[in-house]
Design a protein around this motif. Structure first.
Motif, PDB file in Angstrom:
ATOM      1  N   VAL A  43      42.742  50.261  44.307  1.00  0.00           N
ATOM      2  CA  VAL A  43      41.821  49.288  43.869  1.00  0.00           C
ATOM      3  C   VAL A  43      41.214  48.711  45.268  1.00  0.00           C
ATOM      4  CG1 VAL A  43      41.765  47.314  42.601  1.00  0.00           C
ATOM      5  CG2 VAL A  43      43.495  48.829  42.062  1.00  0.00           C
ATOM      6  N   PRO A  44      39.942  48.797  45.278  1.00  0.00           N
ATOM      7  CA  PRO A  44      39.257  48.020  46.378  1.00  0.00           C
ATOM      8  C   PRO A  44      39.834  46.519  46.623  1.00  0.00           C
ATOM      9  CG  PRO A  44      37.714  48.852  44.744  1.00  0.00           C
ATOM     10  CD  PRO A  44      38.991  49.137  43.984  1.00  0.00           C
ATOM     11  N   ASN A  45      39.981  45.982  47.654  1.00  0.00           N
ATOM     12  CA  ASN A  45      40.641  44.950  48.016  1.00  0.00           C
ATOM     13  C   ASN A  45      39.912  43.595  47.294  1.00  0.00           C
ATOM     14  OD1 ASN A  45      42.598  46.134  49.691  1.00  0.00           O
ATOM     15  ND2 ASN A  45      41.239  45.888  51.496  1.00  0.00           N
ATOM     16  N   ASP A  46      38.678  43.641  47.067  1.00  0.00           N
ATOM     17  CA  ASP A  46      38.054  42.398  46.343  1.00  0.00           C
ATOM     18  C   ASP A  46      37.974  42.635  44.887  1.00  0.00           C
ATOM     19  OD1 ASP A  46      36.214  44.533  46.190  1.00  0.00           O
ATOM     20  OD2 ASP A  46      34.419  43.484  46.694  1.00  0.00           O
ATOM     21  N   SER A  47      38.712  43.612  44.222  1.00  0.00           N
ATOM     22  CA  SER A  47      38.689  43.723  42.712  1.00  0.00           C
ATOM     23  C   SER A  47      39.650  42.870  42.109  1.00  0.00           C
ATOM     24  CB  SER A  47      39.351  45.126  42.405  1.00  0.00           C
ATOM     25  OG  SER A  47      39.891  45.454  41.110  1.00  0.00           O
ATOM     26  N   PRO A  48      39.024  42.342  40.979  1.00  0.00           N
ATOM     27  CA  PRO A  48      40.096  41.375  40.132  1.00  0.00           C
ATOM     28  C   PRO A  48      41.407  41.913  39.754  1.00  0.00           C
ATOM     29  CG  PRO A  48      38.137  41.870  38.884  1.00  0.00           C
ATOM     30  CD  PRO A  48      38.051  42.522  40.367  1.00  0.00           C
ATOM     31  N   TRP A  49      41.451  43.329  39.768  1.00  0.00           N
ATOM     32  CA  TRP A  49      42.833  44.170  39.414  1.00  0.00           C
ATOM     33  C   TRP A  49      43.861  43.589  40.372  1.00  0.00           C
ATOM     34  CZ3 TRP A  49      43.705  46.028  34.883  1.00  0.00           C
ATOM     35  CH2 TRP A  49      42.486  46.484  34.048  1.00  0.00           C
ATOM     36  N   ILE A  50      43.310  43.382  41.419  1.00  0.00           N
ATOM     37  CA  ILE A  50      44.532  43.072  42.511  1.00  0.00           C
ATOM     38  C   ILE A  50      45.387  41.739  42.097  1.00  0.00           C
ATOM     39  CG2 ILE A  50      45.081  42.122  44.863  1.00  0.00           C
ATOM     40  CD1 ILE A  50      44.166  44.986  45.053  1.00  0.00           C
ATOM     41  N   GLU A  51      44.703  40.729  41.508  1.00  0.00           N
ATOM     42  CA  GLU A  51      45.622  39.759  41.228  1.00  0.00           C
ATOM     43  C   GLU A  51      46.401  39.893  40.010  1.00  0.00           C
ATOM     44  OE1 GLU A  51      44.670  35.194  39.550  1.00  0.00           O
ATOM     45  OE2 GLU A  51      43.126  36.078  40.337  1.00  0.00           O
ATOM     46  N   TYR A  52      45.793  40.703  39.108  1.00  0.00           N
ATOM     47  CA  TYR A  52      46.762  41.154  37.865  1.00  0.00           C
ATOM     48  C   TYR A  52      47.845  41.832  38.305  1.00  0.00           C
ATOM     49  CZ  TYR A  52      47.719  43.348  33.415  1.00  0.00           C
ATOM     50  OH  TYR A  52      48.367  43.957  32.504  1.00  0.00           O
ATOM     51  N   PHE A  53      47.745  43.012  39.106  1.00  0.00           N
ATOM     52  CA  PHE A  53      48.768  43.800  39.304  1.00  0.00           C
ATOM     53  C   PHE A  53      49.892  42.984  40.375  1.00  0.00           C
ATOM     54  CE2 PHE A  53      45.788  47.459  39.277  1.00  0.00           C
ATOM     55  CZ  PHE A  53      46.015  47.890  38.267  1.00  0.00           C
ATOM     56  N   GLU A  54      49.360  41.964  41.258  1.00  0.00           N
ATOM     57  CA  GLU A  54      50.211  41.308  42.157  1.00  0.00           C
ATOM     58  C   GLU A  54      50.989  40.104  41.015  1.00  0.00           C
ATOM     59  OE1 GLU A  54      47.983  40.958  46.508  1.00  0.00           O
ATOM     60  OE2 GLU A  54      47.645  39.304  44.919  1.00  0.00           O
ATOM     61  N   THR A  55      50.799  39.755  39.974  1.00  0.00           N
ATOM     62  CA  THR A  55      51.472  38.983  39.318  1.00  0.00           C
ATOM     63  C   THR A  55      52.589  39.599  38.442  1.00  0.00           C
ATOM     64  OG1 THR A  55      49.891  39.311  37.197  1.00  0.00           O
ATOM     65  CG2 THR A  55      49.484  37.218  38.624  1.00  0.00           C
ATOM     66  N   LYS A  56      52.489  40.888  38.325  1.00  0.00           N
ATOM     67  CA  LYS A  56      53.463  41.823  37.707  1.00  0.00           C
ATOM     68  C   LYS A  56      54.099  42.887  38.596  1.00  0.00           C
ATOM     69  CE  LYS A  56      51.076  41.131  33.260  1.00  0.00           C
ATOM     70  NZ  LYS A  56      50.437  39.942  33.463  1.00  0.00           N
ATOM     71  N   PRO A  57      54.619  42.461  39.827  1.00  0.00           N
ATOM     72  CA  PRO A  57      55.104  43.387  40.690  1.00  0.00           C
ATOM     73  C   PRO A  57      56.169  44.404  40.329  1.00  0.00           C
ATOM     74  CG  PRO A  57      56.047  41.216  41.298  1.00  0.00           C
ATOM     75  CD  PRO A  57      55.122  41.114  40.215  1.00  0.00           C
ATOM     76  N   ASP A  58      57.080  43.926  39.303  1.00  0.00           N
ATOM     77  CA  ASP A  58      58.012  44.891  38.917  1.00  0.00           C
ATOM     78  C   ASP A  58      57.399  45.808  37.785  1.00  0.00           C
ATOM     79  OD1 ASP A  58      59.816  43.378  40.033  1.00  0.00           O
ATOM     80  OD2 ASP A  58      60.547  42.161  38.294  1.00  0.00           O
ATOM     81  N   LYS A  59      56.304  45.572  37.097  1.00  0.00           N
ATOM     82  CA  LYS A  59      55.822  46.544  36.303  1.00  0.00           C
ATOM     83  C   LYS A  59      54.565  47.597  37.076  1.00  0.00           C
ATOM     84  CE  LYS A  59      53.205  46.416  31.882  1.00  0.00           C
ATOM     85  NZ  LYS A  59      52.748  45.424  30.821  1.00  0.00           N
ATOM     86  N   TYR A  60      54.047  46.958  38.005  1.00  0.00           N
ATOM     87  CA  TYR A  60      53.118  47.543  38.923  1.00  0.00           C
ATOM     88  C   TYR A  60      53.329  47.319  40.517  1.00  0.00           C
ATOM     89  CZ  TYR A  60      50.474  46.866  34.450  1.00  0.00           C
ATOM     90  OH  TYR A  60      50.045  47.033  33.202  1.00  0.00           O
ATOM     91  N   PRO A  61      54.544  48.092  40.789  1.00  0.00           N
ATOM     92  CA  PRO A  61      54.890  47.948  42.077  1.00  0.00           C
ATOM     93  C   PRO A  61      53.760  48.641  43.010  1.00  0.00           C
ATOM     94  CG  PRO A  61      56.091  49.606  40.993  1.00  0.00           C
ATOM     95  CD  PRO A  61      55.413  48.976  40.227  1.00  0.00           C
ATOM     96  N   GLU A  62      53.699  48.034  44.229  1.00  0.00           N
ATOM     97  CA  GLU A  62      52.517  48.694  45.301  1.00  0.00           C
ATOM     98  C   GLU A  62      53.269  49.642  46.053  1.00  0.00           C
ATOM     99  OE1 GLU A  62      49.383  47.258  48.483  1.00  0.00           O
ATOM    100  OE2 GLU A  62      50.732  45.867  47.876  1.00  0.00           O
ATOM    101  N   ILE A  63      52.470  50.652  46.156  1.00  0.00           N
ATOM    102  CA  ILE A  63      52.831  52.116  46.746  1.00  0.00           C
ATOM    103  C   ILE A  63      52.389  52.113  47.914  1.00  0.00           C
ATOM    104  CG2 ILE A  63      52.703  54.732  46.822  1.00  0.00           C
ATOM    105  CD1 ILE A  63      52.045  54.680  43.734  1.00  0.00           C
ATOM    106  N   LYS A  64      53.017  52.031  49.125  1.00  0.00           N
ATOM    107  CA  LYS A  64      52.793  51.809  50.385  1.00  0.00           C
ATOM    108  C   LYS A  64      53.133  53.131  51.247  1.00  0.00           C
ATOM    109  CE  LYS A  64      53.560  46.994  50.317  1.00  0.00           C
ATOM    110  NZ  LYS A  64      53.753  45.690  50.935  1.00  0.00           N
TER     111      LYS A  64
END
Length: 131
Positions: free
Chosen positions: A110-131
């Motif tokens: 997801v681009p850094n300025d995408s509104p999806w970022i906030e959505y994913f960050e509020t649900k880290p157990d459901k959508y863990p970030e891959i690093k």
């Protein structure tokens, strides 16, 4: 006569069948919030049985059970809530679509300025970030 704890919602014709066989059944008809809660528990139980289906016939039978519980939940709604349910159902179909295509997203960048970022960050157990 032996007595057993039962403690669950049953199909409409089970009570008569038990009584016809000589069982003495202590029961009550659920209403309101308790009805909704117990049917929701039944929906969870039936949904788990879909996952455990041994073959396609078993899967179809369990899927039918799930639909029957959903129908009972919808039927139990007050008429204004039932109308709201239909309205929400149709609105979701129009806005987001249904599940007919069965699209599975494995991961998304997801681009850094995408509104999806906030959505994913509020649900880290459901959508863990891959690093």
């Amino acid at each position: 006569m032996r007595t057993f704890y039962f403690g669950k919602v049953i199909r409409d014709k089970i009570l008569d069948a038990m009584q016809d066989e000589g069982c003495e059944v202590k029961y009550r008809v659920l209403e309101g919030a308790e009805r909704q809660a117990k049917l929701t528990e039944k929906l969870n139980e039936e949904s788990q049985e879909i996952s455990a289906a041994s073959d396609q016939d078993d899967f179809l039978e369990e899927l039918a059970d799930v639909q029957l519980v959903i129908d009972a939940l919808v039927e139990g709604l007050r008429s204004d809530d039932r109308a709201k349910f239909v309205e929400l159902h149709e609105a979701k179909l129009r806005k987001k679509g249904g599940f007919v295509q069965s699209i599975w997203i494995e991961q998304v960048s997801v681009p850094n300025d995408s509104p999806w970022i906030e959505y994913f960050e509020t649900k880290p157990d459901k959508y863990p970030e891959i690093k």
